[in-house]
Design a protein around this motif. Structure first.
Motif, short mmCIF file in Angstrom:
data_model
loop_
_atom_site.label_atom_id
_atom_site.label_comp_id
_atom_site.label_asym_id
_atom_site.label_seq_id
_atom_site.Cartn_x
_atom_site.Cartn_y
_atom_site.Cartn_z
N PHE A 127 -20.94 -17.83 19.65
CA PHE A 127 -21.70 -18.65 18.71
C PHE A 127 -21.89 -17.87 17.41
N PRO A 128 -21.86 -18.56 16.29
CA PRO A 128 -22.21 -17.89 15.04
C PRO A 128 -23.65 -17.40 15.11
N ILE A 129 -23.90 -16.23 14.52
CA ILE A 129 -25.24 -15.64 14.53
C ILE A 129 -25.67 -15.30 13.11
N LEU A 130 -26.86 -15.78 12.76
CA LEU A 130 -27.48 -15.45 11.48
C LEU A 130 -28.66 -14.54 11.78
N MET A 131 -28.58 -13.29 11.35
CA MET A 131 -29.64 -12.34 11.66
C MET A 131 -30.75 -12.37 10.62
N LEU A 132 -31.97 -12.20 11.10
CA LEU A 132 -33.13 -12.14 10.21
C LEU A 132 -33.68 -10.73 10.24
N THR A 133 -33.97 -10.19 9.09
CA THR A 133 -34.54 -8.85 9.07
C THR A 133 -35.64 -8.79 8.01
N ALA A 134 -36.71 -8.08 8.30
CA ALA A 134 -37.78 -7.93 7.32
C ALA A 134 -37.29 -7.02 6.19
N LYS A 135 -37.77 -7.28 5.01
CA LYS A 135 -37.31 -6.53 3.84
C LYS A 135 -37.42 -5.03 4.01
N ASP A 136 -38.53 -4.58 4.62
CA ASP A 136 -38.76 -3.14 4.69
C ASP A 136 -38.19 -2.53 5.97
N GLU A 137 -37.44 -3.32 6.74
CA GLU A 137 -36.86 -2.77 7.96
C GLU A 137 -35.56 -2.07 7.64
N GLU A 138 -35.35 -0.93 8.28
CA GLU A 138 -34.07 -0.27 8.11
C GLU A 138 -33.07 -0.99 9.01
N PHE A 139 -32.53 -2.06 8.51
CA PHE A 139 -31.53 -2.77 9.31
C PHE A 139 -30.18 -2.39 8.76
N ASP A 140 -29.33 -1.88 9.64
CA ASP A 140 -28.01 -1.52 9.20
C ASP A 140 -27.16 -2.78 9.16
N LYS A 141 -27.03 -3.33 7.95
CA LYS A 141 -26.31 -4.60 7.80
C LYS A 141 -24.88 -4.48 8.29
N VAL A 142 -24.28 -3.33 8.02
CA VAL A 142 -22.90 -3.12 8.44
C VAL A 142 -22.81 -3.19 9.96
N LEU A 143 -23.75 -2.50 10.62
CA LEU A 143 -23.76 -2.52 12.08
C LEU A 143 -23.91 -3.95 12.60
N GLY A 144 -24.86 -4.68 12.02
CA GLY A 144 -25.07 -6.06 12.45
C GLY A 144 -23.81 -6.89 12.32
N LEU A 145 -23.14 -6.74 11.19
CA LEU A 145 -21.95 -7.54 10.97
C LEU A 145 -20.81 -7.06 11.86
N GLU A 146 -20.75 -5.76 12.11
CA GLU A 146 -19.71 -5.23 13.00
C GLU A 146 -19.89 -5.74 14.42
N LEU A 147 -21.15 -5.94 14.81
CA LEU A 147 -21.41 -6.41 16.18
C LEU A 147 -21.12 -7.89 16.32
N GLY A 148 -20.80 -8.53 15.24
CA GLY A 148 -20.43 -9.93 15.36
C GLY A 148 -21.43 -10.90 14.79
N ALA A 149 -22.42 -10.40 14.06
CA ALA A 149 -23.29 -11.34 13.34
C ALA A 149 -22.47 -11.92 12.19
N ASP A 150 -22.72 -13.15 11.85
CA ASP A 150 -21.93 -13.80 10.81
C ASP A 150 -22.56 -13.64 9.43
N ASP A 151 -23.86 -13.46 9.41
CA ASP A 151 -24.55 -13.36 8.14
C ASP A 151 -25.94 -12.83 8.44
N TYR A 152 -26.67 -12.45 7.39
CA TYR A 152 -28.04 -12.01 7.61
C TYR A 152 -28.89 -12.44 6.44
N MET A 153 -30.18 -12.53 6.67
CA MET A 153 -31.14 -12.88 5.63
C MET A 153 -32.32 -11.95 5.76
N THR A 154 -32.93 -11.60 4.62
CA THR A 154 -34.14 -10.80 4.72
C THR A 154 -35.35 -11.69 4.55
N LYS A 155 -36.42 -11.34 5.27
CA LYS A 155 -37.68 -12.05 5.10
C LYS A 155 -38.45 -11.41 3.96
N PRO A 156 -39.27 -12.12 3.25
CA PRO A 156 -39.47 -13.57 3.39
C PRO A 156 -38.30 -14.33 2.75
#
Length: 136
Positions: A76-105
Motif C-alpha cells: 500500500f502507498p504510505i504517507l508518513m507524518l512527522t512533527a516538525k521538530d522530530e529528527e525524522f530521517d526522510k531518506v530512511l523513510g523513503l528508502e523503507l518504502g514510504a511514498d511521501d511524507y508531511m510535517t506537522k502541523p
C-alpha cells in the motif's frame, strides 16, 4: 464506484479526528489505528488503498510498521507524518518504502493534495505490476 479506503494511524486523537473528518469530506472511507501493532493488523485485514502513518507511535513506530508491511509484500502507498521538530530521517523513510511524507502541523488541503497525488501515482503503477523492472 468504490470509495478509496484510507488507514489513518496516529496516537494523537485530535490529529486522527482532523484527518478522518477531512478525508471523509473528500469522499474517502477512513479507518483508524492509534498504535503500530493495531496499524499492522488493520492494514492486513482491511487492505487500505493508502496509509497515513505517524512516525512516532506507541508499541511499534511508523518506520517499523513500514518495514514490516514491506517485508510482508504489502505494498500500500504510505504517507508518513512527522512533527516538525522530530529528527525524522526522510531518506530512511523513503528508502523503507514510504511514498511521501508531511510535517506537522499541516493544512487539511495539503493532506488531500498529497493523498490524491499518491493514489493517482499508484493507480498508474498498478496496471503494469506484471512488468517487473519497468522505468519508475
Amino acid at each position: 464506484h468504490m470509495n478509496k479506503k484510507i488507514l489513518v494511524v496516529d496516537d494523537e486523537e485530535s490529529i486522527v479526528t482532523l484527518l478522518q473528518y477531512n478525508l471523509e469530506r473528500s469522499g474517502y472511507d477512513v479507518i483508524t489505528a492509534s498504535d503500530g501493532e493495531e496499524a499492522l493488523k488493520k492494514a492486513e485485514t482491511e487492505k487500505p488503498d493508502l496509509i497515513v502513518l505517524d512516525v512516532m507511535l506507541p508499541k511499534l513506530d511508523g518506520i517499523e510498521v513500514c518495514k514490516q508491511l514491506r517485508q510482508q509484500k504489502l505494498m500500500f502507498p504510505i504517507l508518513m507524518l512527522t512533527a516538525k521538530d522530530e529528527e525524522f530521517d526522510k531518506v530512511l523513510g523513503l528508502e523503507l518504502g514510504a511514498d511521501d511524507y508531511m510535517t506537522k502541523p499541516f493544512s487539511p488541503r495539503e493532506v488531500n493534495a498529497r493523498v490524491k497525488a499518491i493514489l493517482r501515482r499508484s493507480e498508474i503503477r498498478a496496471p503494469s505490476s506484471e512488468m517487473k523492472n519497468d522505468e519508475m
